[in-house]
Design a protein around this motif. Sequence first.
Motif, PDB file in Angstrom:
ATOM      1  N   ASN A 114      13.696  -3.275   7.992  1.00 38.62           N
ATOM      2  CA  ASN A 114      14.616  -3.444   9.124  1.00 38.62           C
ATOM      3  C   ASN A 114      15.420  -2.177   9.402  1.00 38.62           C
ATOM      4  O   ASN A 114      15.821  -1.935  10.538  1.00 38.62           O
ATOM      5  CB  ASN A 114      15.543  -4.625   8.890  1.00 38.62           C
ATOM      6  CG  ASN A 114      14.814  -5.956   9.017  1.00 38.62           C
ATOM      7  OD1 ASN A 114      13.741  -6.038   9.623  1.00 38.62           O
ATOM      8  ND2 ASN A 114      15.370  -6.995   8.433  1.00 38.62           N
TER       9      ASN A 114
ATOM     10  N   SER B 138      16.045  -6.672  13.781  1.00 41.50           N
ATOM     11  CA  SER B 138      16.195  -7.326  12.479  1.00 41.50           C
ATOM     12  C   SER B 138      16.410  -8.823  12.591  1.00 41.50           C
ATOM     13  O   SER B 138      16.330  -9.533  11.596  1.00 41.50           O
ATOM     14  CB  SER B 138      17.351  -6.684  11.707  1.00 41.50           C
ATOM     15  OG  SER B 138      18.566  -6.881  12.399  1.00 41.50           O
TER      16      SER B 138
ATOM     17  N   TRP C 218      12.831 -12.735   9.590  1.00 37.72           N
ATOM     18  CA  TRP C 218      13.690 -11.580   9.782  1.00 37.72           C
ATOM     19  C   TRP C 218      14.128 -10.956   8.459  1.00 37.72           C
ATOM     20  O   TRP C 218      14.262  -9.750   8.355  1.00 37.72           O
ATOM     21  CB  TRP C 218      14.915 -11.968  10.615  1.00 37.72           C
ATOM     22  CG  TRP C 218      15.864 -12.886   9.901  1.00 37.72           C
ATOM     23  CD1 TRP C 218      15.851 -14.249   9.882  1.00 37.72           C
ATOM     24  CD2 TRP C 218      16.953 -12.486   9.067  1.00 37.72           C
ATOM     25  NE1 TRP C 218      16.849 -14.726   9.095  1.00 37.72           N
ATOM     26  CE2 TRP C 218      17.562 -13.668   8.582  1.00 37.72           C
ATOM     27  CE3 TRP C 218      17.489 -11.255   8.679  1.00 37.72           C
ATOM     28  CZ2 TRP C 218      18.652 -13.647   7.749  1.00 37.72           C
ATOM     29  CZ3 TRP C 218      18.582 -11.243   7.839  1.00 37.72           C
ATOM     30  CH2 TRP C 218      19.166 -12.429   7.378  1.00 37.72           C
TER      31      TRP C 218
ATOM     32  N   ASN D 232      13.165  -0.330  11.571  1.00 37.07           N
ATOM     33  CA  ASN D 232      12.641  -1.091  12.722  1.00 37.07           C
ATOM     34  C   ASN D 232      11.116  -1.111  12.733  1.00 37.07           C
ATOM     35  O   ASN D 232      10.487  -0.920  13.783  1.00 37.07           O
ATOM     36  CB  ASN D 232      13.159  -0.524  14.040  1.00 37.07           C
ATOM     37  CG  ASN D 232      14.565  -0.983  14.353  1.00 37.07           C
ATOM     38  OD1 ASN D 232      15.235  -1.585  13.528  1.00 37.07           O
ATOM     39  ND2 ASN D 232      15.018  -0.690  15.555  1.00 37.07           N
TER      40      ASN D 232
END
Length: 121
Positions: free
Chosen positions: A74, A30, A53, A77
């Motif tokens: 995030n 992240s 991010w 993933n």
Amino acid sequence: QVQLVESGGGLAQAGGSLRLSCAASGRTFSTYAMGWFRQAPGKEREFVASIKWSGSNTYYGDSVKGRFTISRDNAENTVYLQMNSLRPEDTAVYYCAAGGWGPKPYEYPYWGQGTQVTVSS
């Protein structure tokens, strides 16, 4: 360290759509900006898109603007590349990359193995 695995490539007709996924391993996913590149036979690796991010900033190569969308989850993933209005010239091996932001491959220290996308006319 981040390991990346792409999926979702395949054969599509011109005008069609595909969605690529890139699954990342590593606790710090992240915190990384992520990118997609592509490479056609006999050509240099070309920048497609990148995302920061937080997901709040995205950047696209001129050849895909308005047709491709990069996104990320995030919690999972995973980074995605939604490809619409595909053209035969989009045919290439598509690579996921991590750790960079701009359009130069050397900015990204981590790379996946690539997934083939073929667009027929």
